[in-house]
Design a protein around this motif. Sequence first.
Motif, PDB file in Angstrom:
ATOM      1  N   VAL B  61       0.841  -1.203   0.000  1.00  0.00           N
ATOM      2  CA  VAL B  61       0.000   0.000   0.000  1.00  0.00           C
ATOM      3  C   VAL B  61       0.877   1.256   0.000  1.00  0.00           C
ATOM      4  N   ALA B  62       1.899   1.263   0.867  1.00  0.00           N
ATOM      5  CA  ALA B  62       2.744   2.466   0.977  1.00  0.00           C
ATOM      6  C   ALA B  62       3.525   2.708  -0.319  1.00  0.00           C
ATOM      7  N   ALA B 120      -3.394  -6.337  -4.004  1.00  0.00           N
ATOM      8  CA  ALA B 120      -3.998  -5.540  -5.086  1.00  0.00           C
ATOM      9  C   ALA B 120      -5.379  -5.026  -4.649  1.00  0.00           C
ATOM     10  N   SER B 121      -6.111  -5.837  -3.907  1.00  0.00           N
ATOM     11  CA  SER B 121      -7.454  -5.437  -3.462  1.00  0.00           C
ATOM     12  C   SER B 121      -7.381  -4.273  -2.482  1.00  0.00           C
ATOM     13  N   GLN B 122      -6.452  -4.371  -1.515  1.00  0.00           N
ATOM     14  CA  GLN B 122      -6.326  -3.288  -0.529  1.00  0.00           C
ATOM     15  C   GLN B 122      -5.910  -1.982  -1.212  1.00  0.00           C
ATOM     16  N   LEU B 125      -8.952  -0.588  -2.904  1.00  0.00           N
ATOM     17  CA  LEU B 125      -9.894  -0.031  -1.923  1.00  0.00           C
ATOM     18  C   LEU B 125      -9.442   1.354  -1.472  1.00  0.00           C
ATOM     19  N   LEU B 126      -8.146   1.483  -1.202  1.00  0.00           N
ATOM     20  CA  LEU B 126      -7.645   2.766  -0.704  1.00  0.00           C
ATOM     21  C   LEU B 126      -7.743   3.876  -1.752  1.00  0.00           C
ATOM     22  N   GLU B 207      13.757  -9.268   0.205  1.00  0.00           N
ATOM     23  CA  GLU B 207      12.339  -8.966   0.051  1.00  0.00           C
ATOM     24  C   GLU B 207      12.216  -7.542  -0.482  1.00  0.00           C
ATOM     25  N   GLY B 208      11.009  -7.177  -0.883  1.00  0.00           N
ATOM     26  CA  GLY B 208      10.824  -5.809  -1.343  1.00  0.00           C
ATOM     27  C   GLY B 208       9.489  -5.575  -2.000  1.00  0.00           C
ATOM     28  N   SER B 209       9.195  -4.304  -2.184  1.00  0.00           N
ATOM     29  CA  SER B 209       7.945  -3.903  -2.831  1.00  0.00           C
ATOM     30  C   SER B 209       8.215  -2.682  -3.696  1.00  0.00           C
TER      31      SER B 209
END
Lengths: 84, 352
Positions: B61-62, B120-122, B125-126, B207-209
Amino acid sequence: MNELIQNLKVQIIEQLNLKDIKPEDIGDNQPLFVEGLGLDSIDALELIVLLQQNYGIKLARAEEGPVVFKSVSSMANYIMANKK
Amino acid sequence: MDVFIKGMGNISPQRTFDGNTIENAFTSFEANRLKCIEPDYSHFVDAKQIRRMSRVIKMGVASSMLAMKDAGLQKPEAVIVGTALGCLEDTSTFLSKMVEYKEDMLSPTAFIHSTHNTIASQIALLFECRGYNSTYVHRNISFESALIDAIMLLQEGSITNALVGGIDELTNTSFKILERLGHVKQSEGLNTANLYQSTSKGSIAGEGSAFFSLVNKPDNTCYAKIKAIKTISFTSSDQVCEKALAMLKENGIKEPNVLISAYNGDLEDDNTTSTVVNSLGMQSKVLKYKHLCGEYATSAAFAMWLAAVIIKNKRLPQEFITAPNSEQKIENILIYNHYKKIHHSLILLSSC
């Protein structure tokens, strides 16, 4: 009864991951849903699980939910009335 | 129709969340497990929403919010996420509770969040995005698969922007499994700065985003153009070389200026990487990136972030400059990634 209410507050905070809330921030008769703590329908399911896990109590009828989960006091009363 | 990177958000083991820049020096670690440096999530999501989110969801999300803010866009028209392992911590919690409580009295939150498409859903939604929403789960080409989908949607013209990300988390359980499988090096005496000098098996776990806001109309704020992308599976390294050379030729490139490569310190993996790298360009500047973010299935998203930052700045980060005052023409960058020689991917970026 007071001890049960205090325990419930701690368990609710832990189960619902209410990190910024302390047990003393929750009033005994404060509404849990919408206003007050602002819980929602997923939290209601978590509270049902909490009753089962910690007190061995299954909510027999769904229509009892709004009364049982009105506040911490009403939850404590339900536990006292239904504990085995 | 071309596709351009307009905004990026990256949460990684390096301090990348506070800007898409190469000014900050990268950090090396004495560890075989790299954990993301995370922002204060309360700046992104309000307390009521954040309490149900596990770490990987918060990271997703962030970083997606950072990408959208960077692009100056309010709402994505599509959200497409690539993740190999999804919400691993929630899955682990849910499965542990299934065993502990004998398949009874299960927490609904862990169950809801145990699916891969929760991230992906969260995000949707945001952003209140009711458009296309998809999650690709395809081992180490999950991110690339998401990217291909986004590019096709943008090329069709059915949308004008898409939010695409690659995300995976490392948990205590998954790290133990990787260690047991021999995919991770011993931590003793290991420094990530010397990862590629190691002669032992395994790599460092990471790890990562990394999220990207893609658009089909460029402006002067765009980082780079995605010229081509290809995934190649279950084949020899010679076949990969052939397809990579064909891809470069199709795009009018003899040798890429910069080649971001899949080296991860594992002797066997690196032999394959060397075969492909050596066939692609003797004049190319070859960069390695897995000492920065660790090895994980969607690490190509980190590589694409790095490539986009380099192209935009038209210079290499300090740690990759080998000779003082050496000038490097940077018009295009090829990213070559693979893991365990099964799935290979090629992403070609060029300046806008």
